[in-house]
Enzyme design. Structure first.
Site, short mmCIF file in Angstrom:
data_model
loop_
_atom_site.label_atom_id
_atom_site.label_comp_id
_atom_site.label_asym_id
_atom_site.label_seq_id
_atom_site.Cartn_x
_atom_site.Cartn_y
_atom_site.Cartn_z
N ALA A 116 0.85 -1.19 0.00
CA ALA A 116 0.00 0.00 0.00
C ALA A 116 0.88 1.23 0.00
O ALA A 116 2.10 1.14 0.20
CB ALA A 116 -0.88 0.01 1.25
N LYS A 117 0.30 2.36 -0.23
CA LYS A 117 1.01 3.64 -0.09
C LYS A 117 -0.03 4.73 0.09
O LYS A 117 -1.15 4.61 -0.40
CB LYS A 117 1.84 3.93 -1.35
CG LYS A 117 3.01 4.84 -1.09
CD LYS A 117 4.17 4.08 -0.48
CE LYS A 117 5.33 4.97 -0.15
NZ LYS A 117 6.51 4.19 0.24
#
Ligand code: NAD
Length: 427
Positions: A116-117
């Site tokens: 994720a980011k």
């Protein structure tokens, strides 16, 4: 729109944006691996992309609205994991690319996390501490159903630090009515952070470099290195490589660099930066530009500043024998082939800078068991996991007769697709 916003920096004309750049490598790796078309379609896209509005009453009394993002690329191997970046020119494509890289990075590191980011489009240099805190807390509340120690775990990235992680942890905990330290990593040690986390990425760069030299039986004390970027990753890499006997010929930061044929005094550089924040005026050797630094004759080049530093334009001028990507995406996709054909070996970002996420994993584990390890223990475990990851990538690259970069992607794709097949498709 707040006045200080610049329009997003346009990507270089005719060249891919970060997501396309990641996809070029992903596509090549899938082709070599012969990934099933359905799985390819599944893995190429993020499973969730969230855009949130963050209204904040500024110190001036004016109401401003910032845009925030969280992209979950996947949660096949476990809860998704990835940092949060604050930058004026960040956009969804950049966050998507970084989220996918996290998937491959965690798979290579053999840690039970997906990718994720997150990001907030803002310029932290122009915000007060109070405004920064308000943005962080509202961003967290907007994503409260996404974040969680068993679902999605943020960490620091560009322009976010342990204070911001402490605010996220506190906001999340207030809403859940319990202290949930495991919801973020990269926290201050006093509230559940891990010893060795600050140095972990640079330490991982050093471990990967030593492993690469070992494959060619090269004694580190006979080698020279050049390091671009003197922040968290660059400075620790310089210190630890120099401890291994590598002569550091040049260092730089955003203000420019220094070359010293007798070796840069790394201790002096670290002391200088802790007092002055940049290397400007440090007098460590002859002044050079960042462009000149990248093109220096040396054994090891560690780009540890930002993306797209080695491109189709300067790749042909690079003289290093080994490039260890401390930064994410410092070599653009169009430079890959030029570098490979020149016989320069590249330890790709998704392997070389994975020390940070590995120790983030240790932090999460320690938070969950409520028992904290000493620094030697952390470093010992990091060394073992990074060396194992390096060997897995090395063996895959050999098996497929390809670059370390594609070897790294293939190793990750193999692992994630196998787990996906075992879990099956729900629905
Ligand atoms: P940082 O902000 O601590 O340091 C960045 C350094 O790069 C600074 O010295 C800055 O002056 C320099 N810099 C910025 N723009 C530059 C330019 N145009 N030319 C030359 N130098 C420039 O950041 P960091 O945490 O060290 O991260 C550096 C890179 O490593 C980023 O790509 C980041 O995504 C990646 N990374 C960091 C971690 C981590 O744990 N910190 C983990 C994995 C990857």
């Amino acid at each position: 729109m707040p006045e200080e916003y610049k329009e997003p920096a346009p990507y270089r004309k005719g060249e891919p944006n970060p997501f396309e750049s990641m996809m070029i490598r992903f596509d090549k790796a899938c082709e070599l691996y012969k990934l099933d078309e359905g799985l390819y379609n599944y893995l190429k896209l993020p499973i969730k992309q969230v855009i949130v509005s963050i209204p904040v009453r500024m110190d001036s009394g004016k109401l401003e609205v910032f845009e925030g993002y969280r992209v979950i690329h996947d949660n096949i191997l476990g809860p998704s994991k990835g940092g949060i970046r604050y930058a004026p020119d960040v956009d969804l494509d950049e966050v998507k690319a970084l989220a996918s890289w996290m998937t491959w990075k965690c798979a290579i590191a053999n840690i039970p996390f997906g990718g994720a980011k997150g990001a907030v489009k803002c310029d932290p240099r122009k915000l007060s501490q109070r405004e920064l805190e308000m943005i962080t807390r509202r961003y967290t509340v907007n994503l409260i159903e996404i974040f969680g120690p068993d679902s999605d775990i943020p960490a620091p990235d560009m322009n976010t630090d342990e204070q911001i992680m402490a605010w996220i942890m506190d906001t999340y905990s207030m809403h859940k009515n319990e202290t949930v330290t495991g919801v973020v990593t990269g926290k201050p040690i006093i509230i559940g952070g891990s010893r060795g986390r600050r140095e972990a990425t640079g330490r991982g760069v050093m471990i990967a470099t030593m492993a690469a030299l070992k494959t060619q039986s090269i004694d580190p004390t006979t080698t020279t290195a050049v390091i671009q970027g003197f922040g968290n990753v660059g400075s620790v890499s310089a210190e630890l490589l120099s401890e291994k006997g590598v002569k550091i010929l040049a260092v730089s930061d955003v203000t420019g660099g220094y070359f010293n044929a007798n070796g840069i005094d790394v201790k002096k550089a670290v002391e200088y930066i802790s007092k002055n924040r940049t290397l400007e005026g440090a007098g460590l050797g002859d002044s050079i530009t960042n462009e000149q630094l990248l093109e220096l004759e040396c054994d090891i080049l560690v780009p540890a500043a930002k993306e797209d530093q080695i491109t189709g334009e300067n790749a042909d001028k690079i003289k290093a024998k080994l490039i260890v990507e401390g930064a994410n995406g410092p070599i653009s996709a169009d430079a890959d082939e030029i570098i490979y054909n020149k016989g320069i070996r590249v330890i790709p970002d998704i392997l070389a800078n994975s020390g940070g996420v590995i120790v983030s994993y240790f932090e999460w584990v320690q938070d969950r068991i409520g028992y904290f390890w000493d620094e030697d223990d952390v470093n010992h475990r990091l060394n073992r996991m990074m060396t194992e990851a390096f060997n897995n990538v090395y063996n895959t690259a050999m098996e497929y007769n390809t670059s370390f970069r594609l070897g790294a992607y293939i190793y990750a794709i193999d692992k994630v697709s196998k787990v996906l097949k075992l879990r099956g498709i729900y629905g």
